[in-house]
Design an enzyme around this catalytic site. Structure first.
Site, PDB file in Angstrom:
ATOM      1  N   GLU A  62       0.761  -1.314   0.045  1.00 42.58           N
ATOM      2  CA  GLU A  62      -0.019   0.297  -0.219  1.00 42.58           C
ATOM      3  C   GLU A  62       0.792   1.183  -0.167  1.00 42.58           C
ATOM      4  OE1 GLU A  62      -2.822   2.513   3.185  1.00 42.58           O
ATOM      5  OE2 GLU A  62      -2.759   0.390   3.288  1.00 42.58           O
ATOM      6  N   ASP A  66       0.705   3.749  -3.368  1.00 45.39           N
ATOM      7  CA  ASP A  66       0.349   5.228  -3.001  1.00 45.39           C
ATOM      8  C   ASP A  66       1.611   6.169  -3.625  1.00 45.39           C
ATOM      9  OD1 ASP A  66      -0.886   7.463  -1.517  1.00 45.39           O
ATOM     10  OD2 ASP A  66       1.065   7.777  -0.740  1.00 45.39           O
ATOM     11  N   ASN A 130      -7.251   1.556   0.150  1.00 46.01           N
ATOM     12  CA  ASN A 130      -6.240   1.119   0.543  1.00 46.01           C
ATOM     13  C   ASN A 130      -5.783  -0.019   0.012  1.00 46.01           C
ATOM     14  OD1 ASN A 130      -6.222   3.065   2.319  1.00 46.01           O
ATOM     15  ND2 ASN A 130      -6.696   2.119   4.163  1.00 46.01           N
ATOM     16  N   GLU A 133      -4.611   0.482  -3.813  1.00 47.15           N
ATOM     17  CA  GLU A 133      -3.044   1.294  -3.751  1.00 47.15           C
ATOM     18  C   GLU A 133      -2.017   0.044  -3.615  1.00 47.15           C
ATOM     19  OE1 GLU A 133      -3.383   5.791  -1.900  1.00 47.15           O
ATOM     20  OE2 GLU A 133      -2.938   4.175  -0.495  1.00 47.15           O
TER      21      GLU A 133
END
Length: 261
Positions: A62, A66, A130, A133
């Site tokens: 994650e 991101d 999340n 990502e």
């Protein structure tokens, strides 16, 4: 007994095959390293131990996803809007990568059907965004930057995000920040650091936002309102990405509550 073992093995591989093709349909291309996608879909509530006894889940992916997603969006916007300034590009990107948007897209992609998660936390906010990502992080490790960019453009941007419409939407970061601080009983302050004039003799304001006396974001603008908006936007980014900072801010809330008692 032997037949039962064969049936168990057959069911295992059948499930793997089903998951592989579901993943293939979502990606639009065959995954090379299937295990990295399994990890991306493994929420920390269902963490598994590896051969070294360490818990494995999707949190590291994650973090990577991101950063990669933000970089890809930055490149897309940089090319799409060649004459706009950094503030415009940052503001537009923040609209695209906000958690509510990613949550909806994750559901539309079907990530909610593939994620491995405890039923107790499945409905918690932003878990799907999340995981999306983390999924992007897995694509990057499996296929590299160009394939990840292709996935973001073809599977996320083109079908679900109208950038031109987003540009026309105004996000009031100061209002959102104020509501968030009220909800969590956090003191929000804006302090003017300095005023100066630019090359055209326009007054420029530099203001910092503080959360429980912790410096959270600094903004500049040609009015106090504009600079506070910019500082609020930078604060939102810090809240979203800096877990250590958040712990320090919330520690101040706990300390205040204990003193009140």
């Amino acid at each position: 007994m032997f037949r039962n073992i064969l049936n168990t093995i057959g069911a295992f591989f059948s499930k793997k095959k089903e998951s592989y093709f579901a993943l293939y349909r979502m990606l639009g291309f065959p995954p090379k390293n299937f295990s990295i996608y399994e990890k991306a879909l493994l929420h920390k509530s269902s963490s598994k131990r590896d051969e070294n006894g360490c818990y494995q889940n999707n949190e590291r992916l994650e973090f990577l996803g991101d950063a990669i997603f933000n970089a890809i969006i930055a490149v897309i916007l940089y090319k799409k809007f060649p004459t706009n300034d950094e503030g415009f590009l940052t503001n537009t990107r923040s609209k695209i990568v906000k958690r509510d948007t990613l949550d909806k897209i994750a559901y539309q992609l079907g990530i909610n059907h593939l994620i491995m998660i405890s039923a107790k936390v499945k409905n918690h906010k932003h878990i799907m965004g999340n995981t999306l990502e983390a999924f992007i992080g897995a694509i990057y490790l499996d296929k590299g930057y160009l394939k990840t960019k292709e996935f973001v453009e073809k599977r996320i941007i083109n079908p679900y995000i109208d950038i031109d419409t987003l540009v026309r939407e105004e996000v009031n970061f100061k209002s959102k920040l104020f509501e968030w601080c009220q909800k969590h009983k956090i003191l929000l302050q804006f302090q003017t650091l300095e005023n100066f004039t630019d090359n055209n003799r326009n007054v420029v304001f530099q203001i910092q936002a503080l959360l429980n006396n912790h410096i959270a974001g600094i903004g500049i603008g040609y009015s106090k309102r504009e600079s506070q908006q910019h500082a609020s936007q930078m604060t939102w980014r810090k809240i979203r990405t800096d877990k250590i900072f958040l712990r320090e801010v919330f520690a101040g809330v706990k300390k205040t509550n204990s003193e009140d008692k």
